[in-house]
Design a protein around this motif. Structure first.
Motif, PDB file in Angstrom:
ATOM      1  N   SER A  11       0.844  -1.200   0.000  1.00  0.00           N
ATOM      2  CA  SER A  11       0.000   0.000   0.000  1.00  0.00           C
ATOM      3  C   SER A  11       0.872   1.241   0.000  1.00  0.00           C
ATOM      4  O   SER A  11       1.998   1.213   0.499  1.00  0.00           O
ATOM      5  CB  SER A  11      -0.937   0.007   1.212  1.00  0.00           C
ATOM      6  N   ARG A  12       0.341   2.323  -0.556  1.00  0.00           N
ATOM      7  CA  ARG A  12       1.022   3.611  -0.529  1.00  0.00           C
ATOM      8  C   ARG A  12      -0.007   4.734  -0.629  1.00  0.00           C
ATOM      9  O   ARG A  12      -0.986   4.651  -1.377  1.00  0.00           O
ATOM     10  CB  ARG A  12       2.011   3.763  -1.698  1.00  0.00           C
ATOM     11  N   GLY A  13       0.249   5.814   0.128  1.00  0.00           N
ATOM     12  CA  GLY A  13      -0.527   7.027  -0.013  1.00  0.00           C
ATOM     13  C   GLY A  13       0.089   7.903  -1.090  1.00  0.00           C
ATOM     14  O   GLY A  13       1.303   7.841  -1.336  1.00  0.00           O
ATOM     15  N   PHE A  14      -0.720   8.721  -1.743  1.00  0.00           N
ATOM     16  CA  PHE A  14      -0.191   9.588  -2.790  1.00  0.00           C
ATOM     17  C   PHE A  14      -1.151  10.753  -3.038  1.00  0.00           C
ATOM     18  O   PHE A  14      -2.320  10.727  -2.615  1.00  0.00           O
ATOM     19  CB  PHE A  14       0.042   8.814  -4.092  1.00  0.00           C
ATOM     20  N   ALA A  15      -0.645  11.757  -3.698  1.00  0.00           N
ATOM     21  CA  ALA A  15      -1.466  12.843  -4.220  1.00  0.00           C
ATOM     22  C   ALA A  15      -1.307  12.834  -5.735  1.00  0.00           C
ATOM     23  O   ALA A  15      -0.517  12.058  -6.278  1.00  0.00           O
ATOM     24  CB  ALA A  15      -1.052  14.177  -3.617  1.00  0.00           C
ATOM     25  N   SER A  16      -2.048  13.682  -6.428  1.00  0.00           N
ATOM     26  CA  SER A  16      -2.024  13.615  -7.887  1.00  0.00           C
ATOM     27  C   SER A  16      -2.324  14.974  -8.497  1.00  0.00           C
ATOM     28  O   SER A  16      -2.845  15.873  -7.831  1.00  0.00           O
ATOM     29  CB  SER A  16      -3.059  12.598  -8.388  1.00  0.00           C
ATOM     30  N   ILE A  17      -1.996  15.097  -9.784  1.00  0.00           N
ATOM     31  CA  ILE A  17      -2.339  16.316 -10.509  1.00  0.00           C
ATOM     32  C   ILE A  17      -3.850  16.483 -10.547  1.00  0.00           C
ATOM     33  O   ILE A  17      -4.373  17.574 -10.326  1.00  0.00           O
ATOM     34  CB  ILE A  17      -1.751  16.285 -11.931  1.00  0.00           C
ATOM     35  N   TYR A  18      -4.551  15.392 -10.806  1.00  0.00           N
ATOM     36  CA  TYR A  18      -6.012  15.481 -10.820  1.00  0.00           C
ATOM     37  C   TYR A  18      -6.537  15.957  -9.468  1.00  0.00           C
ATOM     38  O   TYR A  18      -7.448  16.799  -9.408  1.00  0.00           O
ATOM     39  CB  TYR A  18      -6.640  14.121 -11.149  1.00  0.00           C
ATOM     40  N   GLY A  19      -5.973  15.429  -8.392  1.00  0.00           N
ATOM     41  CA  GLY A  19      -6.429  15.798  -7.058  1.00  0.00           C
ATOM     42  C   GLY A  19      -6.279  17.277  -6.770  1.00  0.00           C
ATOM     43  O   GLY A  19      -7.056  17.845  -5.991  1.00  0.00           O
ATOM     44  N   GLU A  20      -5.289  17.915  -7.392  1.00  0.00           N
ATOM     45  CA  GLU A  20      -5.154  19.372  -7.277  1.00  0.00           C
ATOM     46  C   GLU A  20      -6.113  20.073  -8.233  1.00  0.00           C
ATOM     47  O   GLU A  20      -6.788  21.028  -7.864  1.00  0.00           O
ATOM     48  CB  GLU A  20      -3.715  19.804  -7.568  1.00  0.00           C
ATOM     49  N   ILE A  61       4.336  17.311  -5.840  1.00  0.00           N
ATOM     50  CA  ILE A  61       3.131  16.558  -5.517  1.00  0.00           C
ATOM     51  C   ILE A  61       3.544  15.274  -4.817  1.00  0.00           C
ATOM     52  O   ILE A  61       4.408  14.537  -5.307  1.00  0.00           O
ATOM     53  CB  ILE A  61       2.309  16.269  -6.785  1.00  0.00           C
ATOM     54  N   HIS A  62       2.908  14.989  -3.687  1.00  0.00           N
ATOM     55  CA  HIS A  62       3.327  13.875  -2.844  1.00  0.00           C
ATOM     56  C   HIS A  62       3.302  12.537  -3.588  1.00  0.00           C
ATOM     57  O   HIS A  62       2.295  12.144  -4.167  1.00  0.00           O
ATOM     58  CB  HIS A  62       2.428  13.788  -1.609  1.00  0.00           C
ATOM     59  N   ASN A  63       4.456  11.869  -3.553  1.00  0.00           N
ATOM     60  CA  ASN A  63       4.642  10.550  -4.161  1.00  0.00           C
ATOM     61  C   ASN A  63       4.368  10.538  -5.664  1.00  0.00           C
ATOM     62  O   ASN A  63       4.052   9.491  -6.224  1.00  0.00           O
ATOM     63  CB  ASN A  63       3.799   9.483  -3.456  1.00  0.00           C
ATOM     64  N   LEU A  64       4.490  11.704  -6.319  1.00  0.00           N
ATOM     65  CA  LEU A  64       4.452  11.774  -7.773  1.00  0.00           C
ATOM     66  C   LEU A  64       5.819  12.241  -8.267  1.00  0.00           C
ATOM     67  O   LEU A  64       6.628  11.440  -8.711  1.00  0.00           O
ATOM     68  CB  LEU A  64       3.337  12.700  -8.256  1.00  0.00           C
ATOM     69  N   TYR A  65       6.087  13.549  -8.158  1.00  0.00           N
ATOM     70  CA  TYR A  65       7.397  14.111  -8.486  1.00  0.00           C
ATOM     71  C   TYR A  65       7.434  15.540  -7.976  1.00  0.00           C
ATOM     72  O   TYR A  65       6.418  16.108  -7.568  1.00  0.00           O
ATOM     73  CB  TYR A  65       7.679  14.073  -9.995  1.00  0.00           C
ATOM     74  N   SER A  66       8.625  16.136  -8.017  1.00  0.00           N
ATOM     75  CA  SER A  66       8.764  17.577  -7.803  1.00  0.00           C
ATOM     76  C   SER A  66       9.592  18.128  -8.944  1.00  0.00           C
ATOM     77  O   SER A  66      10.307  17.401  -9.636  1.00  0.00           O
ATOM     78  CB  SER A  66       9.414  17.894  -6.444  1.00  0.00           C
ATOM     79  N   THR A  67       9.482  19.440  -9.164  1.00  0.00           N
ATOM     80  CA  THR A  67      10.202  20.095 -10.253  1.00  0.00           C
ATOM     81  C   THR A  67      10.866  21.367  -9.735  1.00  0.00           C
ATOM     82  O   THR A  67      10.418  21.964  -8.750  1.00  0.00           O
ATOM     83  CB  THR A  67       9.263  20.477 -11.411  1.00  0.00           C
ATOM     84  N   ALA A  68      11.919  21.795 -10.412  1.00  0.00           N
ATOM     85  CA  ALA A  68      12.583  23.054 -10.060  1.00  0.00           C
ATOM     86  C   ALA A  68      13.379  23.558 -11.255  1.00  0.00           C
ATOM     87  O   ALA A  68      14.014  22.772 -11.964  1.00  0.00           O
ATOM     88  CB  ALA A  68      13.514  22.863  -8.860  1.00  0.00           C
ATOM     89  N   SER A  69      13.320  24.869 -11.483  1.00  0.00           N
ATOM     90  CA  SER A  69      14.105  25.483 -12.563  1.00  0.00           C
ATOM     91  C   SER A  69      15.552  25.591 -12.106  1.00  0.00           C
ATOM     92  O   SER A  69      15.892  26.364 -11.212  1.00  0.00           O
ATOM     93  CB  SER A  69      13.535  26.863 -12.909  1.00  0.00           C
ATOM     94  N   ALA A  70      16.424  24.816 -12.731  1.00  0.00           N
ATOM     95  CA  ALA A  70      17.789  24.643 -12.237  1.00  0.00           C
ATOM     96  C   ALA A  70      18.629  25.901 -12.315  1.00  0.00           C
ATOM     97  O   ALA A  70      19.562  26.088 -11.530  1.00  0.00           O
ATOM     98  CB  ALA A  70      18.480  23.512 -13.000  1.00  0.00           C
TER      99      ALA A  70
END
Length: 464
Positions: free
Chosen positions: A84-93, A287-296
């Motif tokens: 099992s795993r908890g997660f968030a999503s783009i749709y959820g936002e 987004i939790h357990n999806l990915y994160s992004t950053a402008s390098a």
């Protein structure tokens, strides 16, 4: 040749080694469709990824209680919970935006888990108004189905081991992906990936747990340098599909091409993914357990990378509330699932960490902060509207940091743990644990007590 007497022992050892080998990673790609009032799910494809499952088999069941959603994998014959795993999503936002009130959209998502030995039932659950998980979708899966995708993934370039502290099953495996870098810029990506890794491990509590992490990197070559920024007329087709202007927010960077980035990420052992974009304009997301992004290439990359990774890694809420956001919270102010925000200042999630004698709610220089911050936001919007150079925005950030550091660092309860009103994009009704925090401002305050505790809990979930 081994001595004949040793052959049975060697064969037995070989058999045991096979039994002990980790299973492959299975991934379900699916569509998540709906609007503000309803949602639907449908399987897109099932993929047998090329690498073994990177996690600890003894920690297959999620104990974090994080995420707007969770999924469970149970043995179909016995009902035993396997994973099992908890997660968030783009749709959820997205479903909380104004657009979702008038339109329906579909987003690609994935569920990853160790390949089971027999047919399983997969159940996706979502939190209700009382924060309890309720089933919203279920389907059966046979791991022996011949239609499961097993073809090699697209070529993405060599896997770079930025830091290997141990075997994947015993460590947190972080994968840094690059997007918008041409083949000639691969060296630039690697240097930036190493730079942000050092930023992460300079920040407590990641600093104290550096030995618990493996850090990998992959940078698929892009035909053009840079990523899309539609609000300024810039459009790129990059390997991962990252773009500014997600949900109409100029600084929000996401990729909506789930298939593309998942196929590339599958070529590394990973549990968490950070996407570095080859761009200078301030922007990111997490987004939790999806990915994160950053402008390098942004001047604030040290803060930006760690802040966005906090969302992804530990499900941390944004504690700021004066910036423009696309998300709309419920006016009833339900208790958020995120560990660093609460609607109950008298009984916060972090009550075990409270500073003795601090009043609840905890007073702070809220009026002075808001008055200054609203003027700052007007100037920030004006800079973007005029499409001024990023150096103008950097100068504004620097001035804001000086003011906020002085204001929030010299208050009566600065550095203490209490319940400070203003969090989760709301000026009233939500509270944070400390006056300043890396999830609240770009200052050098570091993570607050509630954030640090949440991060350490997740590290323990993955590392031995």
């Amino acid at each position: 040749m081994p001595h004949p007497a040793l052959r049975p022992l060697l064969l037995a050892c070989t058999a045991l080694a096979c039994l002990a080998a980790p299973p492959r990673t299975l991934r379900v790609d699916y569509g998540h469709t709906g609007d503000a009032a309803s949602e639907r799910f449908g399987v897109d494809r099932v993929v047998l990824e090329p690498l073994p499952w990177p996690g600890d088999p003894a920690k297959a069941v999620d104990a974090s209680n994080l995420g707007k959603y969770c999924f469970e994998v149970t043995d179909k014959a016995t009902g035993k919970l396997l994973y099992s795993r908890g997660f968030a999503s783009i749709y959820g936002e997205w479903e909380t935006t104004d657009e979702a009130k008038a339109a329906s959209r579909s987003f690609g998502e994935s569920l990853r888990f160790p390949r089971p030995d027999a047919p399983v039932r997969i159940t996706v659950k979502k939190r209700d108004e009382r924060n309890a998980f309720k089933a919203v979708w279920a389907f059966d899966l046979d791991p022996a189905d011949p239609l499961i995708e097993q073809a090699p993934a697209p070529e993405a370039g060599a896997l770079i081991a930025l830091q290997k502290a141990g075997e994947p099953a015993e460590k947190v495996d972080l994968l840094i992906l690059g997007d918008g870098y041409t083949a000639a810029e691969r060296g630039k990506f690697e240097a930036q990936a190493r730079k942000v890794m050092e930023f992460l491990f300079a920040q407590p509590p990641f600093k104290e747990h550096r030995k618990d992490f493996n850090v990998w990197a992959i940078c698929p070559a892009s035909k053009e340098s840079g990523i899309s920024r539609p609000s300024t007329g810039v459009h790129r087709r990059t390997p991962l599909g990252t773009t500014y202007d997600a949900f109409g927010s100029e600084r929000y960077v996401l990729t909506f091409d789930n298939r593309a980035w998942r196929d590339i990420a599958a070529q590394a052992p990973y549990e968490f993914v950070e996407i570095l974009t080859n761009s200078e304009t301030y922007g990111g997301g997490g987004i939790h357990n999806l990915y994160s992004t950053a402008s390098a290439g942004n001047s604030t990359i040290g803060y930006l990378f760690v802040h966005e990774f906090g969302h992804h890694f530990a499900g941390l809420a944004d504690e700021y509330y004066t910036s423009d956001v696309a998300i709309t919270n419920s006016p009833s102010r339900p208790e958020p699932w995120e560990p660093n925000a609460t609607a109950d200042p008298k009984n916060p999630k972090w009550k075990a960490l409270l500073t003795p004698g601090v009043p609840l709610p905890t007073p702070w220089k809220k009026d002075a902060f808001e008055a200054h911050s609203h003027d700052y936001q007007k100037e920030r919007r004006a800079i973007r509207a005029a499409n001024k150079p990023e150096s103008d925005m950097d100068a504004l950030f620097a001035r804001e940091k000086v003011f906020e550091t002085d204001l929030l660092g010299t208050d009566a309860h600065s550095g203490k743990v209490g319940a400070f009103e203003g969090a989760n994009y709301e000026a009233k009704g939500y509270f944070r644990s400390q006056e300043d925090c890396l999830m609240f401002t770009r200052n050098d305050a570091g993570f607050c007590a509630a954030c640090r505790a949440a991060i350490e809990k997740v590290i323990r979930q993955y590392a031995k």
